[in-house]
Design an enzyme around this catalytic site. Sequence first.
Site, mmCIF file in Angstrom:
data_model
loop_
_atom_site.group_PDB
_atom_site.id
_atom_site.type_symbol
_atom_site.label_atom_id
_atom_site.label_comp_id
_atom_site.label_asym_id
_atom_site.label_seq_id
_atom_site.Cartn_x
_atom_site.Cartn_y
_atom_site.Cartn_z
ATOM 1 N N ASP A 22 0.800 -1.228 0.000
ATOM 2 C CA ASP A 22 0.000 0.000 0.000
ATOM 3 C C ASP A 22 0.832 1.276 0.000
ATOM 4 O O ASP A 22 0.301 2.364 0.251
ATOM 5 C CB ASP A 22 -0.955 0.010 1.208
ATOM 6 C CG ASP A 22 -2.104 -0.965 1.014
ATOM 7 O OD1 ASP A 22 -2.641 -1.009 -0.111
ATOM 8 O OD2 ASP A 22 -2.455 -1.671 1.971
ATOM 9 N N ASP B 43 -6.863 -3.589 -6.007
ATOM 10 C CA ASP B 43 -6.476 -2.306 -5.393
ATOM 11 C C ASP B 43 -5.020 -1.934 -5.710
ATOM 12 O O ASP B 43 -4.649 -0.767 -5.745
ATOM 13 C CB ASP B 43 -6.610 -2.359 -3.859
ATOM 14 C CG ASP B 43 -7.798 -3.143 -3.352
ATOM 15 O OD1 ASP B 43 -8.238 -4.074 -4.045
ATOM 16 O OD2 ASP B 43 -8.279 -2.837 -2.262
#
Length: 398
Positions: A118, A177
């Site tokens: 992330d 994602d």
Amino acid sequence: MLQQVYKLILLSPFLISAACKSQQLGGKPFLQNAISYNFKDADAQYKVMMKNLPDDKFPKTFQNDTLRTSNSGWWCSGFYPGSLLYIYEQIKDAALYDEAKRMLGLLEKEQFNTATHDLGFMMYCSFGNALRLDPNNEAYKQILINSAKSLASRFNPKVGCIKSWDSKPSDFLVIIDNMMNLELLFWATKATGDSSFYKIAVTHANTTMKNHFRNDYSSYHVVNYDPETGAVQQKKTAQGAADNSAWARGQAWGLYGYTVMYRETKDKKYLEQANHIAHFILANPNLPSDKIPYWDFDAPGIPNAPRDASSAAIIASALLELSTCSKENAGNYVSVAKTIISNLSKPEYKAAIGTNGGFILKHSVGSLPAKSEVDVPLTYGDYYFLEAMTRYKELAVQ
Ligand code: GLY
């Protein structure tokens, strides 16, 4: 303030017809005017958030009258400083810039975090925006380069992807994602001249295009690869309604991700992919007329399923960029983005100042299957709403 404007409009049929006829309010086109109010209100709201936030924490959500927070390692830690910077850029309130810089100080150590994929969200939404506003800041550049190195360390050439989630050794989990983290790698190649970041981003996007998408261009949430051979072992969901469903935020991440891929490479196959994903979203019979998706396009209980304002904000921001690359679809993309921004600006979605823990938007969904963060404000809802409005202003579309 904007809420008062909407109240006035609701109360006065004359004002409605006057506004519709001229599309003007206070001498400016209606949506541009709404956006100006939204940024002023956002400034006030984020000052509420600043006051409520413990010194060493990052905001996550507001539930049961309590501000929920995280440490810097949570995937959302870049959105609060990024949002402060977007608001500062429009309003020039130094208090927000100072708060953003304070948060960057807390976040900085994550540049060496190799345990998460992330880092794009965490570091590029924060330090990337900080560098945009302060382009000669060498410290920010170094932090972003180190972050890109940490992200690239998770790439497996056999699989052709960056690993998303750590799991047992026989698993290699990649989630849609992860397309959002590639922008950091493109930036790193431009900053350093080292093409390996670029190559990793392109390889990851190509592998994802091959394995994450169905024939209708909806995407699975999770693909589990064999880390030794690269073979696909499973296609499934973690945050969606079912393995075969179209989790709304996953579709939004894909749309945004392939739009970035086209911007950075100018390879037409990515533009086609982004247009196909846009078509899946916009032509979907389960997309409500206000264009704020249910949390999953196949959610049980539609039309009574929770909406996800964060997906709407991401889609609006992506469509505004995609409209600049896709002439034949530009009108439709801009029109949908305007509908989303306009609906998120209404009291149904936009919180009154002093409420909602200081978050701008209400009604997002983190993970419904985990019963976590359902119908709440979320930092990324605010961040992409601010980004969409910034993009709209820059395009000066009406
Ligand atoms: N895993 C990031 C998201 O919830 O969209």
